[in-house]
Write a protein that holds these residues in place. Sequence first.
Motif, mmCIF file in Angstrom:
data_model
loop_
_atom_site.group_PDB
_atom_site.id
_atom_site.type_symbol
_atom_site.label_atom_id
_atom_site.label_comp_id
_atom_site.label_asym_id
_atom_site.label_seq_id
_atom_site.Cartn_x
_atom_site.Cartn_y
_atom_site.Cartn_z
ATOM 1 N N ALA A 146 0.548 -0.925 1.673
ATOM 2 C CA ALA A 146 -0.097 -1.618 0.552
ATOM 3 C C ALA A 146 -0.955 -0.655 -0.257
ATOM 4 O O ALA A 146 -1.012 -0.732 -1.493
ATOM 5 N N LYS A 147 -1.628 0.268 0.418
ATOM 6 C CA LYS A 147 -2.428 1.279 -0.284
ATOM 7 C C LYS A 147 -1.533 2.184 -1.131
ATOM 8 O O LYS A 147 -1.863 2.526 -2.273
ATOM 9 N N GLU A 168 -0.386 0.347 -4.218
ATOM 10 C CA GLU A 168 -1.481 0.100 -5.170
ATOM 11 C C GLU A 168 -1.892 1.354 -5.919
ATOM 12 O O GLU A 168 -2.144 1.310 -7.138
ATOM 13 N N TYR A 169 -1.973 2.485 -5.225
ATOM 14 C CA TYR A 169 -2.580 3.676 -5.828
ATOM 15 C C TYR A 169 -1.587 4.690 -6.382
ATOM 16 O O TYR A 169 -1.982 5.561 -7.160
ATOM 17 N N ALA A 204 -9.430 3.965 -0.132
ATOM 18 C CA ALA A 204 -8.392 3.993 -1.153
ATOM 19 C C ALA A 204 -7.320 4.983 -0.704
ATOM 20 O O ALA A 204 -7.348 5.473 0.424
#
Length: 199
Positions: free
Chosen positions: A171-172, A175-176, A93
């Motif tokens: 992308a991480k 997303e986070y 993550a």
Amino acid sequence: MRFSCLLTLLGSVLLTGCSSLMQPVDNQAVQAAPQDRAQVVFMRSAFSGRGIDASLYDVTAGTTQFVGILSNDTRIAYPAAAGHRVFMVVSEAADFMEADLVAGKTYYAMITPRIGMWKARFSMWPVARDPKAEYSFQSKDFNDWIGDTKLVTNSPKSLNWFEKNKFSVEAKRVEYWPVWQKKSPADLELRTLKTADGQ
């Protein structure tokens, strides 16, 4: 199909035993920060999650700048522009740490593993002057964190790794980052390097 894509995305940013991508620095002493920039020393020294490496980024203002790859028992000294900065650590993550930096000062942060769904995840913690902080200069362990970690820097191999994984890393972040923004002011306070934490 979506599950297989997820596995591909995870696999592209998970680093297992990739410390050879970085190269050791000849002079292992932490040098003074340049007068026109701050310096953040990211350290990692933990018993758990030793086999998984973490990649670090400066993501201030929504841009993603590669800092390096941190394996266990290593540290990276990163020169950063003064002012408010945001840093990101990526494995399974992504997690973040904010910082308010002053030019000419050196700051420290610990990268710590935590349990993930398939692999270790990582968190970033400021090393603070407050003796009650999770990680503090006042801790008897601080000298061990410095002494037990090897200073490393990027190599052509690590830079090439980032070029191949830019899409997955971004992308991480996308997303986070919204998850981070939902944290309470009290949580953000604990996860921010403060101006006074510099040396």
